[in-house]
Design a protein around this motif. Structure first.
Motif, PDB file in Angstrom:
ATOM      1  N   LYS A 102       0.785  -1.232   0.000  1.00 46.93           N
ATOM      2  CA  LYS A 102       0.000   0.000   0.000  1.00 46.93           C
ATOM      3  C   LYS A 102       0.820   1.286   0.000  1.00 46.93           C
ATOM      4  CE  LYS A 102      -3.664  -2.180   2.694  1.00 46.93           C
ATOM      5  NZ  LYS A 102      -4.449  -2.150   3.925  1.00 46.93           N
ATOM      6  N   ARG A 103       2.047   1.241   0.613  1.00 49.83           N
ATOM      7  CA  ARG A 103       2.774   2.488   0.843  1.00 49.83           C
ATOM      8  C   ARG A 103       4.281   2.330   0.729  1.00 49.83           C
ATOM      9  NH1 ARG A 103       1.332   4.112   6.739  1.00 49.83           N
ATOM     10  NH2 ARG A 103       1.809   1.921   7.066  1.00 49.83           N
ATOM     11  N   GLY A 104       4.942   3.472   0.540  1.00 51.06           N
ATOM     12  CA  GLY A 104       6.377   3.587   0.750  1.00 51.06           C
ATOM     13  C   GLY A 104       6.546   4.164   2.141  1.00 51.06           C
ATOM     14  N   ILE A 105       7.470   3.629   2.929  1.00 50.22           N
ATOM     15  CA  ILE A 105       7.608   4.029   4.325  1.00 50.22           C
ATOM     16  C   ILE A 105       9.083   4.294   4.653  1.00 50.22           C
ATOM     17  CG2 ILE A 105       7.261   3.327   6.736  1.00 50.22           C
ATOM     18  CD1 ILE A 105       5.048   1.448   5.763  1.00 50.22           C
ATOM     19  N   LEU A 117       4.000   7.323   2.308  1.00 47.82           N
ATOM     20  CA  LEU A 117       3.371   7.840   1.096  1.00 47.82           C
ATOM     21  C   LEU A 117       2.641   6.684   0.423  1.00 47.82           C
ATOM     22  CD1 LEU A 117       3.071  10.127  -1.045  1.00 47.82           C
ATOM     23  CD2 LEU A 117       5.261   9.363  -1.994  1.00 47.82           C
ATOM     24  N   ARG A 118       1.354   6.868   0.206  1.00 47.37           N
ATOM     25  CA  ARG A 118       0.568   5.825  -0.458  1.00 47.37           C
ATOM     26  C   ARG A 118       1.071   5.618  -1.881  1.00 47.37           C
ATOM     27  NH1 ARG A 118      -2.548   3.470   2.459  1.00 47.37           N
ATOM     28  NH2 ARG A 118      -3.526   4.381   4.259  1.00 47.37           N
ATOM     29  N   ILE A 119       1.152   4.376  -2.293  1.00 46.35           N
ATOM     30  CA  ILE A 119       1.634   4.051  -3.640  1.00 46.35           C
ATOM     31  C   ILE A 119       0.754   4.724  -4.687  1.00 46.35           C
ATOM     32  CG2 ILE A 119       1.906   2.156  -5.303  1.00 46.35           C
ATOM     33  CD1 ILE A 119       2.980   0.459  -2.967  1.00 46.35           C
ATOM     34  N   ALA A 120      -0.538   4.780  -4.434  1.00 44.82           N
ATOM     35  CA  ALA A 120      -1.459   5.427  -5.376  1.00 44.82           C
ATOM     36  C   ALA A 120      -1.164   6.917  -5.530  1.00 44.82           C
ATOM     37  CB  ALA A 120      -2.901   5.221  -4.910  1.00 44.82           C
ATOM     38  N   ASP A 121      -0.501   7.534  -4.535  1.00 50.27           N
ATOM     39  CA  ASP A 121      -0.185   8.962  -4.572  1.00 50.27           C
ATOM     40  C   ASP A 121       1.195   9.256  -5.143  1.00 50.27           C
ATOM     41  OD1 ASP A 121      -2.655   9.475  -3.440  1.00 50.27           O
ATOM     42  OD2 ASP A 121      -1.865   9.535  -1.388  1.00 50.27           O
ATOM     43  N   ILE A 122       1.956   8.233  -5.503  1.00 49.45           N
ATOM     44  CA  ILE A 122       3.279   8.450  -6.109  1.00 49.45           C
ATOM     45  C   ILE A 122       3.058   8.775  -7.580  1.00 49.45           C
ATOM     46  CG2 ILE A 122       5.523   7.441  -6.669  1.00 49.45           C
ATOM     47  CD1 ILE A 122       5.172   5.623  -4.197  1.00 49.45           C
ATOM     48  N   ASP A 123       3.189  10.059  -7.914  1.00 46.05           N
ATOM     49  CA  ASP A 123       2.925  10.490  -9.293  1.00 46.05           C
ATOM     50  C   ASP A 123       4.098  10.241 -10.233  1.00 46.05           C
ATOM     51  OD1 ASP A 123       4.501  12.436  -8.111  1.00 46.05           O
ATOM     52  OD2 ASP A 123       3.454  14.113  -9.049  1.00 46.05           O
ATOM     53  N   ASP A 124       5.289  10.033  -9.676  1.00 47.78           N
ATOM     54  CA  ASP A 124       6.459   9.755 -10.512  1.00 47.78           C
ATOM     55  C   ASP A 124       7.576   9.222  -9.619  1.00 47.78           C
ATOM     56  OD1 ASP A 124       7.965   9.547 -12.804  1.00 47.78           O
ATOM     57  OD2 ASP A 124       7.969  11.685 -13.264  1.00 47.78           O
ATOM     58  N   MET A 162       0.889  20.241   5.588  1.00 48.91           N
ATOM     59  CA  MET A 162       0.137  20.099   6.829  1.00 48.91           C
ATOM     60  C   MET A 162      -1.345  20.309   6.529  1.00 48.91           C
ATOM     61  SD  MET A 162       2.211  19.326   9.273  1.00 48.91           S
ATOM     62  CE  MET A 162       1.256  19.577  10.753  1.00 48.91           C
ATOM     63  N   GLU A 163      -2.164  19.353   6.928  1.00 49.54           N
ATOM     64  CA  GLU A 163      -3.615  19.461   6.807  1.00 49.54           C
ATOM     65  C   GLU A 163      -4.228  19.007   8.121  1.00 49.54           C
ATOM     66  OE1 GLU A 163      -5.228  17.432   3.400  1.00 49.54           O
ATOM     67  OE2 GLU A 163      -3.726  18.299   2.061  1.00 49.54           O
ATOM     68  N   ASN A 164      -4.986  19.906   8.766  1.00 46.31           N
ATOM     69  CA  ASN A 164      -5.621  19.605  10.051  1.00 46.31           C
ATOM     70  C   ASN A 164      -4.605  19.084  11.073  1.00 46.31           C
ATOM     71  OD1 ASN A 164      -8.142  20.317   8.964  1.00 46.31           O
ATOM     72  ND2 ASN A 164      -8.402  18.254   8.151  1.00 46.31           N
ATOM     73  N   ASN A 165      -3.450  19.761  11.155  1.00 42.86           N
ATOM     74  CA  ASN A 165      -2.375  19.389  12.084  1.00 42.86           C
ATOM     75  C   ASN A 165      -1.827  17.989  11.844  1.00 42.86           C
ATOM     76  OD1 ASN A 165      -2.356  21.853  13.423  1.00 42.86           O
ATOM     77  ND2 ASN A 165      -3.953  21.206  14.834  1.00 42.86           N
ATOM     78  N   GLU A 166      -1.929  17.507  10.630  1.00 42.31           N
ATOM     79  CA  GLU A 166      -1.409  16.190  10.269  1.00 42.31           C
ATOM     80  C   GLU A 166      -0.516  16.324   9.033  1.00 42.31           C
ATOM     81  OE1 GLU A 166      -3.116  11.896   8.741  1.00 42.31           O
ATOM     82  OE2 GLU A 166      -4.469  13.233   9.821  1.00 42.31           O
ATOM     83  N   LYS A 167       0.594  15.601   9.041  1.00 39.09           N
ATOM     84  CA  LYS A 167       1.498  15.619   7.885  1.00 39.09           C
ATOM     85  C   LYS A 167       0.949  14.706   6.804  1.00 39.09           C
ATOM     86  CE  LYS A 167       5.730  16.504  10.463  1.00 39.09           C
ATOM     87  NZ  LYS A 167       7.043  15.983  10.853  1.00 39.09           N
ATOM     88  N   ILE A 168       0.775  15.276   5.616  1.00 42.49           N
ATOM     89  CA  ILE A 168       0.365  14.507   4.439  1.00 42.49           C
ATOM     90  C   ILE A 168       1.587  14.490   3.512  1.00 42.49           C
ATOM     91  CG2 ILE A 168      -1.258  14.315   2.520  1.00 42.49           C
ATOM     92  CD1 ILE A 168      -2.559  14.143   5.336  1.00 42.49           C
ATOM     93  N   TYR A 169       2.209  13.315   3.385  1.00 46.67           N
ATOM     94  CA  TYR A 169       3.453  13.223   2.621  1.00 46.67           C
ATOM     95  C   TYR A 169       3.180  13.233   1.125  1.00 46.67           C
ATOM     96  CZ  TYR A 169       5.973  12.617   6.895  1.00 46.67           C
ATOM     97  OH  TYR A 169       6.521  12.858   8.117  1.00 46.67           O
ATOM     98  N   LYS A 170       4.020  14.021   0.408  1.00 43.05           N
ATOM     99  CA  LYS A 170       3.930  14.141  -1.043  1.00 43.05           C
ATOM    100  C   LYS A 170       5.130  13.502  -1.723  1.00 43.05           C
ATOM    101  CE  LYS A 170       4.032  18.502  -1.250  1.00 43.05           C
ATOM    102  NZ  LYS A 170       4.063  19.863  -1.745  1.00 43.05           N
ATOM    103  N   GLY A 171       6.211  13.299  -0.977  1.00 46.15           N
ATOM    104  CA  GLY A 171       7.417  12.739  -1.555  1.00 46.15           C
ATOM    105  C   GLY A 171       8.342  12.171  -0.502  1.00 46.15           C
ATOM    106  N   LEU A 172       9.052  11.117  -0.880  1.00 46.95           N
ATOM    107  CA  LEU A 172      10.034  10.471  -0.018  1.00 46.95           C
ATOM    108  C   LEU A 172      11.314  10.257  -0.808  1.00 46.95           C
ATOM    109  CD1 LEU A 172       7.891   7.609   1.603  1.00 46.95           C
ATOM    110  CD2 LEU A 172       8.430   9.828   2.600  1.00 46.95           C
ATOM    111  N   VAL A 173      12.409  10.096  -0.079  1.00 52.19           N
ATOM    112  CA  VAL A 173      13.694   9.768  -0.698  1.00 52.19           C
ATOM    113  C   VAL A 173      14.260   8.544   0.002  1.00 52.19           C
ATOM    114  CG1 VAL A 173      16.055  10.534  -1.137  1.00 52.19           C
ATOM    115  CG2 VAL A 173      14.166  12.168  -1.309  1.00 52.19           C
ATOM    116  N   PHE A 174      14.566   7.517  -0.780  1.00 51.43           N
ATOM    117  CA  PHE A 174      15.309   6.363  -0.273  1.00 51.43           C
ATOM    118  C   PHE A 174      16.751   6.643  -0.657  1.00 51.43           C
ATOM    119  CE2 PHE A 174      11.591   3.088  -0.567  1.00 51.43           C
ATOM    120  CZ  PHE A 174      10.899   3.790   0.390  1.00 51.43           C
ATOM    121  N   TYR A 175      17.535   7.083   0.305  1.00 53.27           N
ATOM    122  CA  TYR A 175      18.861   7.634   0.059  1.00 53.27           C
ATOM    123  C   TYR A 175      19.953   6.583   0.181  1.00 53.27           C
ATOM    124  CZ  TYR A 175      22.658  10.987   0.225  1.00 53.27           C
ATOM    125  OH  TYR A 175      23.796  11.690  -0.063  1.00 53.27           O
ATOM    126  N   ASN A 176      20.849   6.583  -0.796  1.00 53.74           N
ATOM    127  CA  ASN A 176      22.073   5.780  -0.779  1.00 53.74           C
ATOM    128  C   ASN A 176      21.807   4.282  -0.570  1.00 53.74           C
ATOM    129  OD1 ASN A 176      24.855   6.162  -1.238  1.00 53.74           O
ATOM    130  ND2 ASN A 176      25.302   5.686   0.883  1.00 53.74           N
TER     131      ASN A 176
END
Length: 191
Positions: A102-105, A117-124, A162-176
């Motif tokens: 379901k998600r990248g974590i 970040l939900r997989i469905a929300d990963i635009d690229d 931030m929406e309603n005091n909650e973090k809504i993730y738009k992007g993640l980085v899996f580094y190195n």
């Protein structure tokens, strides 16, 4: 606590881990990180010189000597700027990455929350090879604009609104991560 136990506490009911991994160790002055580390240290030096120079000019124009307390504060501010790359490196080495059904974590050591970040929300998805042979995977176009020097920080913070005091993730980085891990992630996320 094992990696599986660290991840399990952030999974939703019925969510299945399809891949997990960790960032590979790196040095601040290796081929990939040398430039951004030098730039950060240079900015620390510039801020130190500006703060001390400004303070000296102000006190000298009034006929006073430089106070030890203010001088110490100027030095401490410069050291904070210089410490940034070291802090980022230490935070990155404690990360745990996962792709579920379901998600990248991204999980930080000792954290009570995870960046997800939900997989469905990963635009690229974008993969970048580092000079050391490893890869950085950017999930979501919102993290595409970040310079290479900002990626370690994005790896443990993510890009969010931030929406309603909650973090809504738009992007993640899996580094190195290793090239094998990069291939596994791409196989799971690319249609």
């Amino acid at each position: 606590m094992s990696d599986k136990e660290r991840l399990d506490k952030f999974l939703e009911e019925g969510e299945v881990i399809r891949w997990s991994g960790t960032p590979q160790p790196y040095r601040l002055f290796d081929e990939t990180h040398k430039t951004s580390t030098i730039i950060s240290l240079s900015w620390a030096l510039v801020w130190g010189i500006l703060l001390m120079g400004g303070y000296y000019a102000l006190t000298a124009s009034q006929g006073h000597g430089m106070g030890k307390g203010v001088t110490a504060i100027c030095v401490i501010i410069s050291l904070i700027f210089a410490w940034g790359p070291i802090t980022d490196k230490n935070n990155v080495k404690k990360l745990l990455y996962a792709i579920t059904d379901k998600r990248g974590i991204v999980v930080s050591s000792g954290s009570e929350t995870a960046c997800a970040l939900r997989i469905a929300d990963i635009d690229d998805l974008r993969v970048e090879k580092s000079k050391g042979g490893n890869c950085h995977v950017r999930l979501g176009s919102s993290v595409f604009k970040a310079s290479a020097g900002k990626l370690p920080g994005l790896a443990f913070r993510g890009e969010f609104d931030m929406e309603n005091n909650e973090k809504i993730y738009k992007g993640l980085v899996f580094y190195n991560i290793t090239p094998d891990d990069e291939k596994a992630i791409c196989n799971l996320l690319k249609p």
